[in-house]
Design a protein around this motif. Sequence first.
Motif, PDB file in Angstrom:
ATOM      1  N   ARG A 261       8.063   8.192   6.824  1.00  0.00           N
ATOM      2  CA  ARG A 261       7.706   8.570   5.450  1.00  0.00           C
ATOM      3  C   ARG A 261       8.941   8.915   4.621  1.00  0.00           C
ATOM      4  O   ARG A 261       8.975   8.689   3.412  1.00  0.00           O
ATOM      5  CB  ARG A 261       6.731   9.749   5.486  1.00  0.00           C
ATOM      6  CG  ARG A 261       5.345   9.378   6.016  1.00  0.00           C
ATOM      7  CD  ARG A 261       4.355  10.512   5.831  1.00  0.00           C
ATOM      8  NE  ARG A 261       2.997  10.092   6.153  1.00  0.00           N
ATOM      9  CZ  ARG A 261       2.321  10.483   7.230  1.00  0.00           C
ATOM     10  NH1 ARG A 261       2.884  11.320   8.089  1.00  0.00           N
ATOM     11  NH2 ARG A 261       1.087  10.050   7.455  1.00  0.00           N
ATOM     12  N   GLU A 262       9.945   9.444   5.288  1.00  0.00           N
ATOM     13  CA  GLU A 262      11.167   9.819   4.582  1.00  0.00           C
ATOM     14  C   GLU A 262      12.000   8.605   4.189  1.00  0.00           C
ATOM     15  O   GLU A 262      12.611   8.586   3.114  1.00  0.00           O
ATOM     16  CB  GLU A 262      12.003  10.743   5.476  1.00  0.00           C
ATOM     17  CG  GLU A 262      13.339  11.158   4.880  1.00  0.00           C
ATOM     18  CD  GLU A 262      14.172  11.980   5.846  1.00  0.00           C
ATOM     19  OE1 GLU A 262      15.408  11.975   5.712  1.00  0.00           O
ATOM     20  OE2 GLU A 262      13.585  12.619   6.744  1.00  0.00           O
ATOM     21  N   LYS A 263      11.988   7.565   5.024  1.00  0.00           N
ATOM     22  CA  LYS A 263      12.919   6.457   4.822  1.00  0.00           C
ATOM     23  C   LYS A 263      12.307   5.222   4.172  1.00  0.00           C
ATOM     24  O   LYS A 263      13.004   4.476   3.482  1.00  0.00           O
ATOM     25  CB  LYS A 263      13.564   6.084   6.161  1.00  0.00           C
ATOM     26  CG  LYS A 263      14.456   7.194   6.696  1.00  0.00           C
ATOM     27  CD  LYS A 263      15.153   6.810   7.982  1.00  0.00           C
ATOM     28  CE  LYS A 263      16.083   7.941   8.432  1.00  0.00           C
ATOM     29  NZ  LYS A 263      16.755   7.639   9.711  1.00  0.00           N
ATOM     30  N   LEU A 264      11.023   4.983   4.384  1.00  0.00           N
ATOM     31  CA  LEU A 264      10.414   3.805   3.776  1.00  0.00           C
ATOM     32  C   LEU A 264      10.015   4.083   2.331  1.00  0.00           C
ATOM     33  O   LEU A 264       9.597   5.201   2.009  1.00  0.00           O
ATOM     34  CB  LEU A 264       9.181   3.366   4.567  1.00  0.00           C
ATOM     35  CG  LEU A 264       9.385   2.219   5.566  1.00  0.00           C
ATOM     36  CD1 LEU A 264      10.407   2.604   6.622  1.00  0.00           C
ATOM     37  CD2 LEU A 264       8.063   1.831   6.212  1.00  0.00           C
ATOM     38  N   PRO A 265      10.130   3.094   1.458  1.00  0.00           N
ATOM     39  CA  PRO A 265       9.649   3.269   0.082  1.00  0.00           C
ATOM     40  C   PRO A 265       8.168   3.634   0.081  1.00  0.00           C
ATOM     41  O   PRO A 265       7.407   3.163   0.930  1.00  0.00           O
ATOM     42  CB  PRO A 265       9.886   1.890  -0.546  1.00  0.00           C
ATOM     43  CG  PRO A 265      10.931   1.246   0.302  1.00  0.00           C
ATOM     44  CD  PRO A 265      10.715   1.756   1.687  1.00  0.00           C
ATOM     45  N   ARG A 266       7.768   4.456  -0.857  1.00  0.00           N
ATOM     46  CA  ARG A 266       6.379   4.911  -0.899  1.00  0.00           C
ATOM     47  C   ARG A 266       5.401   3.745  -0.983  1.00  0.00           C
ATOM     48  O   ARG A 266       4.322   3.783  -0.396  1.00  0.00           O
ATOM     49  CB  ARG A 266       6.173   5.840  -2.103  1.00  0.00           C
ATOM     50  CG  ARG A 266       7.002   7.106  -2.079  1.00  0.00           C
ATOM     51  CD  ARG A 266       6.627   8.016  -0.931  1.00  0.00           C
ATOM     52  NE  ARG A 266       5.259   8.505  -1.022  1.00  0.00           N
ATOM     53  CZ  ARG A 266       4.675   9.253  -0.090  1.00  0.00           C
ATOM     54  NH1 ARG A 266       5.337   9.571   1.006  1.00  0.00           N
ATOM     55  NH2 ARG A 266       3.434   9.669  -0.245  1.00  0.00           N
ATOM     56  N   GLU A 267       5.783   2.704  -1.737  1.00  0.00           N
ATOM     57  CA  GLU A 267       4.877   1.572  -1.900  1.00  0.00           C
ATOM     58  C   GLU A 267       4.736   0.747  -0.624  1.00  0.00           C
ATOM     59  O   GLU A 267       3.882  -0.145  -0.547  1.00  0.00           O
ATOM     60  CB  GLU A 267       5.351   0.671  -3.049  1.00  0.00           C
ATOM     61  CG  GLU A 267       6.713   0.025  -2.855  1.00  0.00           C
ATOM     62  CD  GLU A 267       7.855   0.873  -3.386  1.00  0.00           C
ATOM     63  OE1 GLU A 267       8.939   0.305  -3.629  1.00  0.00           O
ATOM     64  OE2 GLU A 267       7.665   2.098  -3.555  1.00  0.00           O
ATOM     65  N   ASN A 268       5.546   1.023   0.383  1.00  0.00           N
ATOM     66  CA  ASN A 268       5.460   0.311   1.658  1.00  0.00           C
ATOM     67  C   ASN A 268       4.732   1.129   2.721  1.00  0.00           C
ATOM     68  O   ASN A 268       4.710   0.751   3.888  1.00  0.00           O
ATOM     69  CB  ASN A 268       6.861  -0.042   2.170  1.00  0.00           C
ATOM     70  CG  ASN A 268       7.492  -1.178   1.395  1.00  0.00           C
ATOM     71  OD1 ASN A 268       7.247  -1.320   0.202  1.00  0.00           O
ATOM     72  ND2 ASN A 268       8.292  -1.987   2.049  1.00  0.00           N
ATOM     73  N   GLN A 269       4.156   2.246   2.312  1.00  0.00           N
ATOM     74  CA  GLN A 269       3.423   3.102   3.241  1.00  0.00           C
ATOM     75  C   GLN A 269       1.947   3.138   2.842  1.00  0.00           C
ATOM     76  O   GLN A 269       1.623   3.381   1.685  1.00  0.00           O
ATOM     77  CB  GLN A 269       3.990   4.524   3.220  1.00  0.00           C
ATOM     78  CG  GLN A 269       5.469   4.613   3.552  1.00  0.00           C
ATOM     79  CD  GLN A 269       5.986   6.033   3.457  1.00  0.00           C
ATOM     80  OE1 GLN A 269       5.306   6.989   3.852  1.00  0.00           O
ATOM     81  NE2 GLN A 269       7.188   6.200   2.932  1.00  0.00           N
ATOM     82  N   PHE A 270       1.091   2.897   3.826  1.00  0.00           N
ATOM     83  CA  PHE A 270      -0.344   2.857   3.559  1.00  0.00           C
ATOM     84  C   PHE A 270      -1.078   3.738   4.570  1.00  0.00           C
ATOM     85  O   PHE A 270      -0.783   3.697   5.763  1.00  0.00           O
ATOM     86  CB  PHE A 270      -0.862   1.420   3.649  1.00  0.00           C
ATOM     87  CG  PHE A 270      -0.180   0.467   2.706  1.00  0.00           C
ATOM     88  CD1 PHE A 270      -0.662   0.278   1.420  1.00  0.00           C
ATOM     89  CD2 PHE A 270       0.958  -0.227   3.108  1.00  0.00           C
ATOM     90  CE1 PHE A 270      -0.028  -0.595   0.551  1.00  0.00           C
ATOM     91  CE2 PHE A 270       1.600  -1.102   2.249  1.00  0.00           C
ATOM     92  CZ  PHE A 270       1.108  -1.286   0.965  1.00  0.00           C
ATOM     93  N   THR A 271      -2.020   4.516   4.070  1.00  0.00           N
ATOM     94  CA  THR A 271      -2.844   5.358   4.929  1.00  0.00           C
ATOM     95  C   THR A 271      -4.306   4.983   4.718  1.00  0.00           C
ATOM     96  O   THR A 271      -4.754   4.832   3.579  1.00  0.00           O
ATOM     97  CB  THR A 271      -2.650   6.855   4.593  1.00  0.00           C
ATOM     98  OG1 THR A 271      -1.281   7.210   4.812  1.00  0.00           O
ATOM     99  CG2 THR A 271      -3.538   7.724   5.481  1.00  0.00           C
ATOM    100  N   TYR A 272      -5.017   4.784   5.813  1.00  0.00           N
ATOM    101  CA  TYR A 272      -6.444   4.497   5.701  1.00  0.00           C
ATOM    102  C   TYR A 272      -7.215   5.384   6.672  1.00  0.00           C
ATOM    103  O   TYR A 272      -6.724   5.749   7.734  1.00  0.00           O
ATOM    104  CB  TYR A 272      -6.741   3.016   5.953  1.00  0.00           C
ATOM    105  CG  TYR A 272      -6.394   2.495   7.335  1.00  0.00           C
ATOM    106  CD1 TYR A 272      -7.391   2.286   8.287  1.00  0.00           C
ATOM    107  CD2 TYR A 272      -5.079   2.186   7.681  1.00  0.00           C
ATOM    108  CE1 TYR A 272      -7.087   1.793   9.550  1.00  0.00           C
ATOM    109  CE2 TYR A 272      -4.766   1.696   8.933  1.00  0.00           C
ATOM    110  CZ  TYR A 272      -5.773   1.506   9.861  1.00  0.00           C
ATOM    111  OH  TYR A 272      -5.472   1.028  11.113  1.00  0.00           O
ATOM    112  N   ARG A 273      -8.408   5.760   6.267  1.00  0.00           N
ATOM    113  CA  ARG A 273      -9.222   6.696   7.044  1.00  0.00           C
ATOM    114  C   ARG A 273     -10.477   6.009   7.559  1.00  0.00           C
ATOM    115  O   ARG A 273     -11.093   5.214   6.855  1.00  0.00           O
ATOM    116  CB  ARG A 273      -9.579   7.917   6.190  1.00  0.00           C
ATOM    117  CG  ARG A 273      -8.350   8.731   5.797  1.00  0.00           C
ATOM    118  CD  ARG A 273      -8.669   9.829   4.795  1.00  0.00           C
ATOM    119  NE  ARG A 273      -7.481  10.644   4.523  1.00  0.00           N
ATOM    120  CZ  ARG A 273      -6.539  10.302   3.653  1.00  0.00           C
ATOM    121  NH1 ARG A 273      -6.656   9.170   2.964  1.00  0.00           N
ATOM    122  NH2 ARG A 273      -5.489  11.080   3.471  1.00  0.00           N
ATOM    123  N   VAL A 274     -10.823   6.339   8.787  1.00  0.00           N
ATOM    124  CA  VAL A 274     -12.018   5.749   9.400  1.00  0.00           C
ATOM    125  C   VAL A 274     -12.872   6.855  10.009  1.00  0.00           C
ATOM    126  O   VAL A 274     -12.412   7.971  10.203  1.00  0.00           O
ATOM    127  CB  VAL A 274     -11.645   4.723  10.494  1.00  0.00           C
ATOM    128  CG1 VAL A 274     -10.914   3.549   9.885  1.00  0.00           C
ATOM    129  CG2 VAL A 274     -10.810   5.365  11.596  1.00  0.00           C
TER     130      VAL A 274
END
Length: 274
Positions: A261-274
């Motif tokens: 989360r610190e190093k990847l661009p925010r737009e390259n991080q995805f969270t999904y809930r199940v």
Amino acid sequence: MSSDNELFRGRFDNVPDRKPISVRIFISSTFADTIEERNVLMENIYPKLRDYCLQIYNIPFQYSDMRWGVQDHASDDHSTVDLCLQELDQCCRLSLATNCVILLSHRYGWRSLPNRITSDLLNKLKEIVSVDQPSSLIDKAYVLDDNFIESVYVLRPIDPEKREEWKIMEKDLTTILRRASDICLENKTITQSERNEFHISVTAKEIIRALENNAIDHQRMVSFFREIEDIDQLDARLKSKLADTDNETEVLLNEIKSNIREKLPRENQFTYRV
């Protein structure tokens, strides 16, 4: 002299890198708990990406999911981790665009024994082990290999007929070496990275390597975090398949997620809930 002439003369020290001619991604994930996601990728997503790359850019799309591709013989000679990291390096080097996709949920992943330990490090660990118990288990598992420039001990290959026996031995040896590495670190006789070799998971090693390979451009990595909303309400048997239940791995999992989360661009991080 041209590089081709150098090759013909048997000189390989200045061989230029191959130019990227494809999109080649490495899938870094834990195994049993992400089967559904990886199946969906293979059945529904990869074919579309393959068509898109060919039709729009006229380049091939390739993927490497080593959780499907590692054979028993690689496990028997303890080369699984090396194979995964080598393939990851290839994807990072040869892909024109995204080269690593991370899938993480509530599991930290398999933490393997190092398949190689320098003689100096192993001797330091054995000094700690011998205080409480004989180091015969270490001697039984690791053998000196003189083929390296630096003196190195390697894990003996697993006899296919004795895999169950090895699993028991591996569990005991893992406990011994992790404890010894912790004490050595406290005594400042080994480094943090040397200690980590006995504690971090294969998936974490892949992620760390990918972050290093893409240090100049983390845009080439994508991460997906799955959160199971009722994970604490699941029965113990099912929860053990989907989540780590001990404190150490939970801490390590949170550390690697924070690193991503610190190093990847925010737009390259995805969270999904199940």
